[in-house]
Scaffold this motif. Structure first.
Motif, short mmCIF file in Angstrom:
data_model
loop_
_atom_site.label_atom_id
_atom_site.label_comp_id
_atom_site.label_asym_id
_atom_site.label_seq_id
_atom_site.Cartn_x
_atom_site.Cartn_y
_atom_site.Cartn_z
N UNK A 28 -3.65 -0.55 -2.23
CA UNK A 28 -3.41 1.00 -2.66
C UNK A 28 -3.49 1.07 -4.20
N UNK A 29 -2.68 0.21 -5.08
CA UNK A 29 -2.59 0.36 -6.37
C UNK A 29 -3.87 0.31 -7.22
N UNK A 70 -8.82 1.69 4.81
CA UNK A 70 -8.28 0.28 4.98
C UNK A 70 -6.97 -0.09 5.02
N UNK A 71 -6.32 0.70 4.10
CA UNK A 71 -4.95 0.24 3.72
C UNK A 71 -3.67 1.35 4.30
N UNK A 72 -4.28 2.45 5.06
CA UNK A 72 -3.57 3.56 5.21
C UNK A 72 -2.20 3.22 5.95
N UNK A 73 -2.40 2.39 6.90
CA UNK A 73 -1.18 1.82 7.90
C UNK A 73 -0.07 1.36 7.17
N UNK A 74 -0.42 0.96 6.06
CA UNK A 74 0.43 0.10 5.12
C UNK A 74 1.15 0.86 3.87
N UNK A 75 0.46 2.14 3.64
CA UNK A 75 0.73 3.12 2.71
C UNK A 75 2.40 3.40 2.99
N UNK A 76 2.95 3.72 1.81
CA UNK A 76 4.30 4.27 1.73
C UNK A 76 4.06 5.99 1.66
N UNK A 77 4.91 6.55 1.99
CA UNK A 77 4.95 8.11 2.00
C UNK A 77 4.74 8.60 0.70
#
Length: 160
Positions: A28-29, A70-77
C-alpha cells in the motif's frame, strides 16, 4: 479522408504511449506514494497552466489508486480513508482540468465519480454544475447548484 486517417493513427499512437504497463503488486505505502507523486506533479503542471499534461498526471495517479485492489483486503481503515481522500482530490482536480480545457462531458463525468465517493462534496457539485451549464443541461446544473448551497449553507462564496 487521408487527413482524418492520419489524425486517428496519431491519436492511437498517443494512447499507446500513455498506457500503463506497471502490473506489479506493491505494498500500500509504495503504490500510494506513486499516486501522491503523480498528483503533486499534476498540481505543479496545473499551476503552470499545462492543463492537458496535468490531467494526464491525475489519470496516472488514479490508475495507481485503482491498483490498490490487489492489497485491499490487507489495508487498514486509515489506508482506505487516505486512498479515498486522494482519489477524491484527483477526480476534482481532473474535473477542473477538463473545465479549463472546455471538455465539458469529461469534467461532468469526473465530478459524478467524485460524488459517488462523497455525495455532498461541494467542489464536485459546483464543478459539475459549471460543466452542465456549458452543455446547456440547465435543470441538472440548477439541481447541482441547489445541492451545493444546501451543503454549504451560509457560505457567501457559494451563494454567488
Amino acid at each position: 479522408e487521408r487527413e482524418e486517417e492520419e489524425r486517428r493513427k496519431k491519436e492511437e499512437d498517443e494512447n499507446k504511449s500513455n498506457e500503463d504497463h506497471d502490473n506489479r503488486v506493491l505494498k500500500f505505502a509504495d503504490r500510494y506514494a506513486m499516486a501522491e507523486k503523480n498528483k503533486a506533479e499534476g498540481n505543479e503542471l496545473f499551476k503552470d497552466g499545462n492543463c492537458k499534461f496535468a490531467a494526464e498526471r491525475y489519470v496516472k495517479a488514479l490508475g495507481h489508486l485503482a491498483k490498490l485492489v490487489h492489497v485491499e483486503t490487507t489495508m487498514k481503515d486509515e489506508d482506505h480513508a487516505q486512498s479515498k481522500a486522494l482519489k477524491m482530490s484527483c477526480l476534482n482536480n481532473l474535473a477542473q482540468c477538463f473545465l479549463k480545457l472546455e471538455v465539458w462531458n469529461k469534467a461532468a463525468d469526473n465530478c459524478t465519480a467524485a460524488l459517488e465517493l462523497d455525495p455532498s462534496n461541494a467542489k464536485a457539485l459546483f464543478r459539475r454544475a459549471q460543466a452542465k451549464m456549458e452543455m446547456k443541461q440547465y435543470e441538472e446544473a440548477a439541481a447541482d447548484c441547489r445541492a451545493c448551497q444546501a451543503v454549504n449553507e451560509g457560505d457567501k462564496a457559494v451563494e454567488k
